[in-house]
Design a protein around this motif. Structure first.
Motif, PDB file in Angstrom:
ATOM      1  N   VAL A 147     -37.137   9.092   7.065  1.00  0.00           N
ATOM      2  CA  VAL A 147     -36.278   7.902   7.166  1.00  0.00           C
ATOM      3  C   VAL A 147     -34.912   8.396   7.598  1.00  0.00           C
TER       4      VAL A 147
ATOM      5  N   GLN B 196     -33.924  -0.932   6.393  1.00  0.00           N
ATOM      6  CA  GLN B 196     -34.146   0.293   5.621  1.00  0.00           C
ATOM      7  C   GLN B 196     -35.518   0.275   4.969  1.00  0.00           C
TER       8      GLN B 196
ATOM      9  N   LEU C 261     -38.695   2.776   5.512  1.00  0.00           N
ATOM     10  CA  LEU C 261     -39.342   3.468   4.389  1.00  0.00           C
ATOM     11  C   LEU C 261     -40.846   3.199   4.397  1.00  0.00           C
TER      12      LEU C 261
ATOM     13  N   LEU D 183     -35.542  12.077   3.617  1.00  0.00           N
ATOM     14  CA  LEU D 183     -34.610  10.960   3.679  1.00  0.00           C
ATOM     15  C   LEU D 183     -33.253  11.485   4.137  1.00  0.00           C
TER      16      LEU D 183
ATOM     17  N   PRO E 102     -30.212   7.857   3.798  1.00  0.00           N
ATOM     18  CA  PRO E 102     -30.935   6.600   3.994  1.00  0.00           C
ATOM     19  C   PRO E 102     -30.145   5.341   3.653  1.00  0.00           C
TER      20      PRO E 102
ATOM     21  N   THR F 245     -40.231  14.784  -2.206  1.00  0.00           N
ATOM     22  CA  THR F 245     -39.140  14.069  -1.538  1.00  0.00           C
ATOM     23  C   THR F 245     -37.899  14.939  -1.451  1.00  0.00           C
TER      24      THR F 245
ATOM     25  N   LEU G  87     -34.009  14.462  -0.244  1.00  0.00           N
ATOM     26  CA  LEU G  87     -32.966  13.504   0.120  1.00  0.00           C
ATOM     27  C   LEU G  87     -31.723  14.266   0.557  1.00  0.00           C
TER      28      LEU G  87
END
Length: 349
Positions: free
Chosen positions: A81, A141, A145, A158, A161, A188, A190
Motif C-alpha cells: 500500500v 486507502q 488495502l 505499508l 499509508p 507487516t 509499516l
C-alpha cells in the motif's frame, strides 16, 4: 515462518546496514528522519532494489542473497500500500482490487468474486463500481488495502499509508487499519514518519538513522527510554547524556541533575516538557533541579505553549497560555527553569 532481513544496500555515498525480523501476525514500524533509509529498506524487501550484501529470507525461502539469489518483485508473496495508493484511475474499485489476482492468473469471475468479498470486508461494497476519482481519501486507502490483501500475501508493506489523509479522516482510518492488521496473519512492515501511527498500529518499532538501526523495542519501551535526540524529539521528551554518581548526574554538555533513583556510570536522562516549570526567581521548596535559562522561542501548540529555552542545559517546556501571560514571556527574557527530581529518569546509555 519468520521473516529475516539483513539489509545491506550501497547507493552512491549512502549505505543501508539494518537487520529486521518480523514474526507472523506482527506489525513492525520503521521510523526515521528523511534520508535515514526507510524507503530503501522497503524497496529492497519489495524486490524493487537488489541487495548489495546480506540476505532476505522468509522461513527457508531465500528472496535475496547476493550474488547467488534474487527473486524479483512479481515472484515475491507481497502486498504493498503506497502513500498515494496508486489506484488505476480507469478501473472501478472492484477491478482495482481484482487486479492483483488477475495478474496471478486467477480467472476473471473468481477474481471479481474475491474482490467483492474484500470490498465488503473493508466496508465499501456499495462503492464497487466507483472510479478512484469519486472516492474520498479514506475510501481510496481502504481500496488499496483490500487490493494488497486480496492476494493473501505473506508480507504486507505499508508505505506512509495515512500520510495523504486530512487530520479528521486520519483518526478514523487509522482505527480501521489497526483492526484489519490485527486480523491479518502474515508479516507487516509499516514505514512512517508519524510517531502516532507507529505507536497505535505497531507491535514493535525499529528506528533508523543514517542507514543504521539506532533503537528498537515495543512502543512503550521506545517512548520511555529514547536513545537518540531524534527519538526523544519524536516522543516529545527532553533527552541528555551524562555520568551518574548516586543521585547526581553530571551532564556531558554541562550542568547537573539530581535524580530520585541512584545510578552509576554513563546514563541517558529524560523528562517531559510538561515537567518543566518556569519562574522569574529561583524556586524553593521540594527537592528540585533549577537553573538559569533564556527564552529562545515560543510556539503555540493546541492547548499549551511550547517554550524553547537556552541554558546549561537547554530545555523544552510546555506551559499554559495563562503562565505565558503571567511571566510576560518574550524571546530573550531571563528565567529559572525547574524540574522535580522525581520527574527525572536516568537509565544506562
Amino acid at each position: 515462518m519468520t521473516l529475516h532481513a539483513d539489509l545491506r544496500v550501497a547507493r552512491g555515498v549512502f549505505r543501508l546496514d539494518a537487520e529486521l525480523v518480523v514474526e507472523p501476525g506482527e506489525v513492525v514500524a520503521v521510523l526515521g528522519p528523511n534520508g535515514a533509509g526507510k524507503s530503501t529498506a522497503l524497496r529492497a524487501l519489495a524486490g524493487l532494489l537488489p541487495l548489495t550484501g546480506g540476505h532476505i529470507r522468509l522461513g527457508d525461502e531465500v528472496w535475496d542473497a547476493p550474488p547467488d539469489a534474487f527473486r524479483p518483485a512479481e515472484r515475491r508473496p507481497i502486498g504493498v500500500v503506497f502513500q498515494d495508493y496508486l489506484l488505476f484511475a480507469h478501473l472501478s474499485a472492484l477491478e482495482n482490487v481484482a487486479f492483483g489476482l488477475r495478474a496471478r492468473g486467477v480467472p476473471r469471475a473468481v477474481a471479481r468474486e474475491e474482490a467483492a468479498r474484500w470490498l465488503d470486508r473493508v466496508g465499501l461494497a456499495a462503492h464497487a463500481r466507483a472510479k478512484p476519482r469519486t472516492l474520498s481519501g479514506g475510501q481510496a486507502q481502504r481500496v488499496a488495502l483490500a487490493r494488497a490483501l486480496a492476494t493473501e500475501p505473506e508480507l504486507l508493506l505499508l508505505d506512509e499509508p495515512l500520510a495523504a489523509l486530512d487530520a479528521a479522516t486520519r483518526l478514523h482510518v487509522r482505527a480501521e487499519l489497526g483492526r484489519h492488521l490485527r486480523d491479518y496473519p502474515g508479516h507487516t512492515l509499516l514505514v512512517t514518519h508519524d510517531p502516532l501511527d507507529a505507536m497505535v498500529l505497531a507491535d514493535r518499532l525499529v528506528v533508523l538513522e543514517h542507514g543504521e538501526v539506532v533503537q528498537q523495542g515495543t512502543p512503550t519501551e521506545v517512548a520511555r527510554r529514547p536513545r537518540t535526540d531524534y527519538v526523544a524529539d519524536l516522543v516529545g521528551l527532553n533527552l541528555y547524556r551524562g555520568t551518574a554518581r548516586g543521585t547526581s548526574v553530571a551532564l556531558d554538555g554541562g550542568g547537573e541533575f539530581t535524580v530520585a533513583a541512584p545510578a552509576t556510570g554513563p546514563v541517558h536522562v529524560v523528562f517531559p516538557p510538561t515537567a518543566v516549570s518556569l519562574h522569574p526567581d529561583r524556586p524553593t521548596g521540594s527537592p528540585r533541579n533549577a537553573w538559569r535559562v533564556t527564552v529562545a522561542g515560543i510556539e503555540q501548540h493546541a492547548h499549551t505553549t511550547r517554550v524553547r529555552l537556552d541554558g546549561v542545559p537547554p530545555v523544552l517546556a510546555d506551559i499554559t497560555t495563562a503562565t505565558v501571560a503571567d511571566l510576560r514571556l518574550q524571546p530573550g527574557a531571563g528565567l529559572w527553569a525547574a524540574v522535580k527530581a522525581t520527574e527525572v529518569h536516568a537509565y544506562p546509555s
